[in-house]
Design a protein around this motif. Sequence first.
Motif, PDB file in Angstrom:
ATOM      1  N   PRO A 185       0.808  -1.223   0.000  1.00  0.00           N
ATOM      2  CA  PRO A 185       0.000   0.000   0.000  1.00  0.00           C
ATOM      3  C   PRO A 185       0.843   1.276   0.000  1.00  0.00           C
ATOM      4  N   THR A 186       2.142   1.169   0.311  1.00  0.00           N
ATOM      5  CA  THR A 186       3.009   2.358   0.254  1.00  0.00           C
ATOM      6  C   THR A 186       3.054   2.927  -1.168  1.00  0.00           C
ATOM      7  N   GLN A 187       2.812   2.087  -2.164  1.00  0.00           N
ATOM      8  CA  GLN A 187       2.832   2.581  -3.550  1.00  0.00           C
ATOM      9  C   GLN A 187       1.746   3.631  -3.791  1.00  0.00           C
ATOM     10  N   LEU A 188       0.680   3.610  -2.968  1.00  0.00           N
ATOM     11  CA  LEU A 188      -0.397   4.591  -3.108  1.00  0.00           C
ATOM     12  C   LEU A 188       0.104   6.026  -2.921  1.00  0.00           C
ATOM     13  N   LEU A 223       3.489   9.187 -11.078  1.00  0.00           N
ATOM     14  CA  LEU A 223       2.224   8.639 -11.565  1.00  0.00           C
ATOM     15  C   LEU A 223       2.368   7.136 -11.763  1.00  0.00           C
ATOM     16  N   SER A 224       1.278   6.412 -11.572  1.00  0.00           N
ATOM     17  CA  SER A 224       1.282   4.978 -11.827  1.00  0.00           C
ATOM     18  C   SER A 224       1.461   4.732 -13.327  1.00  0.00           C
ATOM     19  N   ARG A 225       2.285   3.729 -13.689  1.00  0.00           N
ATOM     20  CA  ARG A 225       2.566   3.442 -15.102  1.00  0.00           C
ATOM     21  C   ARG A 225       1.966   2.131 -15.574  1.00  0.00           C
ATOM     22  N   LYS A 226       1.594   1.261 -14.619  1.00  0.00           N
ATOM     23  CA  LYS A 226       1.010  -0.027 -14.999  1.00  0.00           C
ATOM     24  C   LYS A 226       0.236  -0.576 -13.808  1.00  0.00           C
TER      25      LYS A 226
END
Length: 337
Positions: free
Chosen positions: A200-203, A208-211
């Motif tokens: 969840p740290t990726q949130l 920006l999200s790439r995939k």
Amino acid sequence: GSKTAGVIAANDEFFAERENLLKPTPAVFDPEHFGHKGKIMDGWETRRRRGADGDHPFPADDEHDWALIRLAAPGVIRGVIVDTAHFRGNYPQQITVEATALPGSPGPEELLADGVKWEELVPRTPVRGHAANGFAVTVERRFTHLRLKQHPDGGIARLRVHGEVVPDPEWLDALGTLDLVSVLHGGTVEDASDRFYSSPTQLIRPDLSRKMDDGWENRRRRVRGTNDWVRFRLAAQGEIRAVEIDTAYLKGNSAGWAALSGCNGDPSDEAGWFEILPKTRLQPDTPHRFRLPAAVTATHVRLDVFPDGGLARLRLHGELTAAGREALGSRFTALGG
């Protein structure tokens, strides 16, 4: 390894490039992968050092190879993993990890200058081949750069550095409005219902999200009346004015609804939590933006998704309160900033 971290120099990368150290994916091994210089490994690998006489493979005891790493964000380091995955006959005998704190954007020359003080985080220690060698770090100081040494030579697949971000409060002052939950500003995940597919740290990453796997995706829930959630601690006490929830690249597996609540103080006090965003329908693969009717003061937020499903990013735009700014300033000073 984050997008903003970097391996800025190494004394030798004959067999394999230093940049591989920070690749976010696990190291892979291809037995057929050879190039003009020999076997190509997924990691940082140096040539063999030799003793002066040629009869002995060992060079002088103080000879070593090194790489300089810029941390993704300055902070306190709690643990280091030196991963020698797939290096079996060519890993270093020992490693050392040192750290320093320099302002601005120093290059290799400034970092290697005589006056720079390096502190030992991991003293010279043997490592095992084809293993994730983990080391706890107990130095309570803010650092910006690392120096990884391998004695005398060899290969390391990946370097992972875990800790807490400690931002420069004067930089945050200059920004004015900022993302109060961003990991770059010191926001952290305190707890989550599920970490099955990704962290969840990726949130709260700044990019920006790439995939699809760039965000937080949980497993499929099979129990009625339950839902997934993540609790965050903000960089410091702040006033939230706007919320962004992004479901980029999540199409058949995005969360159907989301709600946001906050607390100002002790997150374990259930009575202290209040609604920031009511349960709201989400669209797949879409950025959602919400202006709050009035600024909300909080130290923690909880993001609930219903019933399950993934999100790419969460942003909480606002400003630090006077108390939040003071707390950040005190911590920065106490840690040598």
